[in-house]
Scaffold this motif. Sequence first.
Motif, mmCIF file in Angstrom:
data_model
loop_
_atom_site.group_PDB
_atom_site.id
_atom_site.type_symbol
_atom_site.label_atom_id
_atom_site.label_comp_id
_atom_site.label_asym_id
_atom_site.label_seq_id
_atom_site.Cartn_x
_atom_site.Cartn_y
_atom_site.Cartn_z
ATOM 1 N N ASP A 176 -2.864 5.879 7.085
ATOM 2 C CA ASP A 176 -3.035 5.914 5.641
ATOM 3 C C ASP A 176 -1.751 6.485 5.047
ATOM 4 O O ASP A 176 -0.747 6.631 5.751
ATOM 5 C CB ASP A 176 -4.264 6.735 5.238
ATOM 6 N N GLU A 177 -1.769 6.792 3.761
ATOM 7 C CA GLU A 177 -0.548 7.235 3.093
ATOM 8 C C GLU A 177 -0.041 8.579 3.615
ATOM 9 O O GLU A 177 1.128 8.907 3.413
ATOM 10 C CB GLU A 177 -0.780 7.326 1.582
ATOM 11 N N ARG A 178 -0.891 9.329 4.287
ATOM 12 C CA ARG A 178 -0.476 10.641 4.780
ATOM 13 C C ARG A 178 -0.169 10.619 6.272
ATOM 14 O O ARG A 178 0.056 11.666 6.875
ATOM 15 C CB ARG A 178 -1.566 11.673 4.486
ATOM 16 N N THR A 179 -0.139 9.435 6.863
ATOM 17 C CA THR A 179 0.111 9.304 8.296
ATOM 18 C C THR A 179 1.555 8.886 8.539
ATOM 19 O O THR A 179 2.091 8.037 7.828
ATOM 20 C CB THR A 179 -0.812 8.235 8.912
ATOM 21 N N GLY A 233 2.509 5.331 3.598
ATOM 22 C CA GLY A 233 1.789 4.117 3.259
ATOM 23 C C GLY A 233 2.594 2.848 3.415
ATOM 24 O O GLY A 233 2.073 1.742 3.211
ATOM 25 N N LEU A 234 3.874 2.957 3.811
ATOM 26 C CA LEU A 234 4.729 1.794 4.017
ATOM 27 C C LEU A 234 4.823 1.445 5.496
ATOM 28 O O LEU A 234 4.733 2.316 6.365
ATOM 29 C CB LEU A 234 6.145 2.053 3.494
ATOM 30 N N VAL A 274 8.724 6.713 -0.787
ATOM 31 C CA VAL A 274 9.458 7.056 0.431
ATOM 32 C C VAL A 274 10.948 6.975 0.130
ATOM 33 O O VAL A 274 11.426 5.998 -0.458
ATOM 34 C CB VAL A 274 9.104 6.114 1.594
ATOM 35 N N ARG A 275 11.682 8.003 0.540
ATOM 36 C CA ARG A 275 13.124 8.031 0.327
ATOM 37 C C ARG A 275 13.848 7.527 1.571
ATOM 38 O O ARG A 275 13.509 7.904 2.702
ATOM 39 C CB ARG A 275 13.587 9.447 -0.019
#
Length: 349
Positions: free
Chosen positions: A92-95, A112-113, A204-205
């Motif tokens: 998920d977005e926090r993984t 999440g990407l 995400v950077r």
Amino acid sequence: MAKQTERPAEPTSPAEPTSPAAARHPQPRSRTRPLYGQRTWPRSFADRLTAPLPGVGAMARLAREGAVRPGPDGLRGIPALPFEPGPLPEVDERTVAVTWAGHASWILRIGGLTVLTDPVWSRRIFGTPVRITPVGVRWEDLPPVDAVVISHNHFDHLDAPTLRRLPRRTPLFVPAALGRWFRRRRFTHVTELDWWEGAELGGVRFDFVPAHHWSKRTLLDTCRTLWGGWVLTDAEGRSVYFAGDTGYGHWFEEIGRRHPGLDLALLPIGAYAPRWWLRDVHTDPEEAVRAFTDLGARNMAPMHWATFVLSAEPVVEPLRRLRAAWERTGRPRHELWDLPVGGSRVLTV
């Protein structure tokens, strides 16, 4: 835009942390650039070389010695190479999760990407024998690809047949001056960055950082495009460093200083023999462990071995030497993510 001939600017002050995780991992200190768009670059990046490229004398010595591939004994280890494909982890977005597809190709799930690094799904690349392990994840089993990062233009890192499989609107993050290669192939969302520059996509950077390497794809384009690695950082401050291709040197300490608290370093350990020929541009296993220490990262995952026969060391030697070097450091074994081709691991914070 004015021609980019100056050295990258000194980093700006880090942003204020917005969460406990961000406080543990300060935001990267580098110049932010907008996504996409075309820029003007110098004609050559040869001034970024850490060491001179081999000359005629070195090439003649290599031809005399003929030490460009392992001997029969070194190739006998191919059946023992680690290949254990499995399903991709649920995220998920926090993984943050990584899956090694082989060589320098990773499926990186962060913020999440789904991001591919130096994707090479071809059975053969220019100038080498066929791959000695299959790709660890079938192309049709990939989730939708949200972005791709490219470290440099050598054929084992920039594979045109693989990239042709991507939608032309896929966001691509590439080194300075390499954007035109993609635009000629009708890719429309290309972001070119210099060292110590970054851009953001979907929270995400993506920061482009130096490497001890070089670039060349044709007879006439030596060092016409830049080379480097990538640091990806999510909104919670979790970060992964993908080194691309690199020799050992001073840049690792500087990357660790500017990106403190790296959670995972993906570092090359293969294609290092003969040493006199490849020392400046490819770390050996012991140097990879030293680079990991310089970075100050929490975990290390080796790559750039067990896929293509690019040099003279025995095919199973890199992992054996890596594990021995790791044991000598006294670090916990679980911090070394020596995955098989096709293997995955999820970051726990």
